[in-house]
Design a protein around this motif. Structure first.
Motif, short mmCIF file in Angstrom:
data_model
loop_
_atom_site.label_atom_id
_atom_site.label_comp_id
_atom_site.label_asym_id
_atom_site.label_seq_id
_atom_site.Cartn_x
_atom_site.Cartn_y
_atom_site.Cartn_z
N ASP A 39 0.81 -1.17 -0.15
CA ASP A 39 0.04 0.05 0.06
C ASP A 39 0.82 1.23 0.14
O ASP A 39 1.70 1.33 0.91
N LYS A 40 0.58 2.30 -1.17
CA LYS A 40 1.51 3.41 -1.02
C LYS A 40 1.56 4.24 0.24
O LYS A 40 2.26 5.17 0.44
N ASP A 41 0.27 4.02 1.00
CA ASP A 41 -0.01 5.10 2.37
C ASP A 41 0.30 4.26 3.42
O ASP A 41 -0.06 4.27 4.34
N TRP A 42 1.01 3.20 3.25
CA TRP A 42 1.32 2.36 4.52
C TRP A 42 2.09 3.10 5.72
O TRP A 42 1.66 2.91 6.80
N LEU A 43 2.88 3.81 5.51
CA LEU A 43 3.41 4.50 6.42
C LEU A 43 2.53 5.40 7.30
O LEU A 43 2.52 5.74 8.57
N THR A 44 1.71 6.09 6.49
CA THR A 44 0.71 7.21 7.04
C THR A 44 -0.27 6.24 7.93
O THR A 44 -0.66 6.88 8.93
N LYS A 45 -0.60 5.23 7.52
CA LYS A 45 -1.77 4.36 8.20
C LYS A 45 -1.09 3.72 9.52
O LYS A 45 -1.70 3.25 10.51
N ILE A 46 0.25 3.55 9.71
CA ILE A 46 0.82 3.37 10.95
C ILE A 46 1.57 4.46 11.83
O ILE A 46 2.20 4.03 12.69
N ARG A 47 1.26 5.35 11.25
CA ARG A 47 1.71 6.81 12.00
C ARG A 47 1.25 6.99 13.59
O ARG A 47 1.97 6.96 14.25
N GLY A 48 0.27 6.55 13.88
CA GLY A 48 -0.60 6.47 15.17
C GLY A 48 0.23 5.48 15.89
O GLY A 48 0.44 5.57 17.19
N LEU A 49 0.43 4.24 15.43
CA LEU A 49 1.38 3.13 16.18
C LEU A 49 2.71 3.71 16.45
O LEU A 49 3.03 3.71 17.59
N LEU A 50 3.26 4.22 15.40
CA LEU A 50 4.68 4.80 15.70
C LEU A 50 4.77 5.87 17.01
O LEU A 50 5.65 6.03 17.61
N ASN A 51 3.81 6.79 16.91
CA ASN A 51 3.57 7.67 17.73
C ASN A 51 3.34 7.11 19.31
O ASN A 51 3.90 7.89 20.23
N SER A 52 2.48 6.18 19.23
CA SER A 52 2.20 5.34 20.66
C SER A 52 3.63 4.65 21.23
O SER A 52 3.55 4.65 22.22
N MET A 53 4.52 4.38 20.24
CA MET A 53 5.76 3.51 20.66
C MET A 53 6.69 4.62 21.14
O MET A 53 7.57 3.99 21.78
#
Length: 324
Positions: free
Chosen positions: A74-88
């Motif tokens: 998915d070309k937007d894969w990084l945007t979709k996991i941004r919330g996960l990265l911010n939580s970590m």
């Protein structure tokens, strides 16, 4: 759910590398699709042909690999996991890095129990308390899994090493599913001591059903001075109601010469009533260093005790916390 599935897939792949990894490794791996695809290619054949791995582990690896490849396409894969990265991110900050980023001198709950050691974990709930609460829940889940594993190979009359677990202000770290282990801990030879401010605190932090289970499950209960009505009533009801007598005396209005405005006529009624053994005033006006206790007893069921904490001198009294 999408971010949770993605994180689980990353950790499954990293687990099969055979290397120790930390929060920081997971955080970096999540953002490197080339690395994850290379790990999948390098270890897939080894995982699928290993005679030591059960089939469900192999299936989990394939599912994780499919999940990651689908996300990275998915070309937007990084945007979709941004919330996960911010939580970590808070878990790799300065305050928690010593715990979440270390690969040396590590211990497990199983090792602590086996070696009869004492583990003390201090949770500093400061301005940024959310990472500490999450870390507390992670530790409690691991502890729950360790206790539950004692049922994996059940044998009649099996005795496990005794575990004593003290959870101070545990409502801040608890979760709905933790109540399940409370009811089965005795069979696993585990004893819990819970400390919390009030039943309402557990209701707000977790749920009302959780608060009710935790308040009613323990056989031994201690109560310091409390002003919360719901918690006081729960403790009174746990002490059990016993038959008593209720007297009603007829009175008449006195004269100006009487000491009191009313005088007894000498007649009245007596009726049987039930009242709790612990009264409202006994838990709401307890002095410093005193508590009420409900203790299990084989012959009497429950014993009510008024406990005094011995104090050596005034300096010890001054050092006591305000809530005692």
């Amino acid at each position: 759910e999408h971010q949770r599935a993605f994180l689980n897939a990353v950790t499954v792949i990293l687990e099969h590398t055979g290397k120790q990894f930390t929060f920081w490794d997971v955080l970096v791996a999540c953002q490197q699709p080339e690395l994850m695809n290379r790990l999948i290619e390098n270890f897939q054949a080894q995982v699928m042909t290993s005679p030591d791995l059960p089939q469900h582990k192999k299936n989990a690896f394939l599912l994780a690999a499919t999940t990651l490849k689908g996300n990275y396409d998915d070309k937007d894969w990084l945007t979709k996991i941004r919330g996960l990265l911010n939580s970590m991110m808070p878990f790799v900050g300065d305050s928690l890095a010593l715990i979440t980023g270390s690969c040396e001198n590590l211990v497990t709950f199983e090792e602590i129990v086996e070696k009869k050691q004492i583990l003390i974990v201090s949770m500093n709930l400061g301005t940024d308390s959310q990472p500490y609460k999450a870390l507390g829940r992670i530790l409690m889940r691991n502890m729950q899994f360790m206790i539950a594993s004692r049922y994996d190979a059940y044998c009649l009359n099996q005795k496990h090493p005794f575990i004593s677990i003290v959870l101070d202000e545990f409502g801040l770290y608890s979760y709905q599913g933790f109540k399940d282990i409370i009811h089965t801990a005795r069979q696993a030879n585990a004893a819990f001591i819970f400390s919390f401010q009030s039943i309402e605190q557990l209701s707000m932090d977790v749920s009302e059903s959780f608060a009710s289970d935790v308040a009613s499950a323990p056989n031994t209960k201690f109560m310091m001075k409390i002003s919360n009505e719901g918690t006081a009533k729960a403790f009174q009801q746990a002490s059990a109601s016993v038959p008593t007598e209720r007297l009603s005396v007829r009175v008449e209005k006195g004269t100006i010469l009487d000491r009191s405005p009313y005088t007894e006529e000498g007649t009245g009624t007596r009726q049987e009533a039930f009242d709790t053994r612990v009264q409202d005033h006994q838990v709401k006006i307890l002095p410093t260093g005193q508590m009420m206790a409900l203790l299990p007893d084989r012959s009497m069921g429950v014993i009510v005790k008024h406990i005094h904490v011995p104090l050596g001198n005034n300096s010890q009294l001054a050092s006591l916390p305000e809530w005692l």
